[in-house]
Scaffold this motif. Sequence first.
Motif, PDB file in Angstrom:
ATOM      1  N   VAL A  32     -19.178  -7.281 -23.435  1.00 31.27           N
ATOM      2  CA  VAL A  32     -19.268  -8.610 -24.149  1.00 31.27           C
ATOM      3  C   VAL A  32     -17.885  -9.254 -24.380  1.00 31.27           C
ATOM      4  O   VAL A  32     -18.090 -10.452 -24.080  1.00 31.27           O
ATOM      5  CB  VAL A  32     -19.813  -8.161 -25.530  1.00 31.27           C
ATOM      6  N   ARG A  33     -16.982  -8.646 -24.385  1.00 30.36           N
ATOM      7  CA  ARG A  33     -15.621  -9.306 -24.335  1.00 30.36           C
ATOM      8  C   ARG A  33     -15.480  -9.905 -22.927  1.00 30.36           C
ATOM      9  O   ARG A  33     -14.743 -11.298 -23.053  1.00 30.36           O
ATOM     10  CB  ARG A  33     -14.474  -8.361 -24.710  1.00 30.36           C
ATOM     11  N   GLN A  34     -15.704  -9.225 -21.976  1.00 25.68           N
ATOM     12  CA  GLN A  34     -15.514  -9.602 -20.793  1.00 25.68           C
ATOM     13  C   GLN A  34     -16.142 -10.965 -20.453  1.00 25.68           C
ATOM     14  O   GLN A  34     -15.805 -12.248 -20.153  1.00 25.68           O
ATOM     15  CB  GLN A  34     -15.821  -8.893 -19.491  1.00 25.68           C
ATOM     16  N   LYS A  35     -17.605 -10.885 -20.597  1.00 24.31           N
ATOM     17  CA  LYS A  35     -18.512 -12.241 -20.821  1.00 24.31           C
ATOM     18  C   LYS A  35     -18.034 -13.253 -21.415  1.00 24.31           C
ATOM     19  O   LYS A  35     -18.060 -14.358 -21.115  1.00 24.31           O
ATOM     20  CB  LYS A  35     -19.819 -11.707 -21.269  1.00 24.31           C
ATOM     21  N   SER A  36     -17.343 -12.912 -22.722  1.00 21.72           N
ATOM     22  CA  SER A  36     -17.104 -14.184 -23.540  1.00 21.72           C
ATOM     23  C   SER A  36     -15.835 -14.682 -23.060  1.00 21.72           C
ATOM     24  O   SER A  36     -15.553 -16.043 -23.056  1.00 21.72           O
ATOM     25  CB  SER A  36     -16.650 -13.689 -25.162  1.00 21.72           C
TER      26      SER A  36
END
Length: 152
Positions: A32-36
């Motif tokens: 999720v962090r990478q996607k954000s």
Amino acid sequence: MDKDFNKKGKKRKSFAKSKIKGNSKVTSLESVRQKSKLKSQKHRQNINVYYSFLTIILLICLAQIGFSAILNITKTISYHNKIVKIQKIRDDAEAKNKKLKREINGFSQTASLEAIARNNLKMAGENEVLVIINDNDEEKNVQKKKKKGLFK
């Protein structure tokens, strides 16, 4: 404290607790962090492209404004010069018109008409003798002699 509650008033689950509980939640948190991060980078790139486009448009507009200003200044200078020339021509024409009006007034008098007739038409008045001296032939002979002297 308000951060721990969602809009409906329920307590949110903290991600810190979920890290401790299991590996699956940790990997989903990282993804999720990478996607954000990717999403925010794309957003920044889009904004940078948009700002670059606006900058180019602004520079084109500034160049157009500058070119137009220079063109208008040169036109103004040339029109000013034309105005000055036309005013000078007008003043000369007015002076010539005044002179011609004075001459017309002078010609309308009978004495001046008689003088013009005597001089130009070689006429004489009553009880006058007209004597014509022809200087043109003597001047031509002098000029011919001068020309012959130059070519010897």
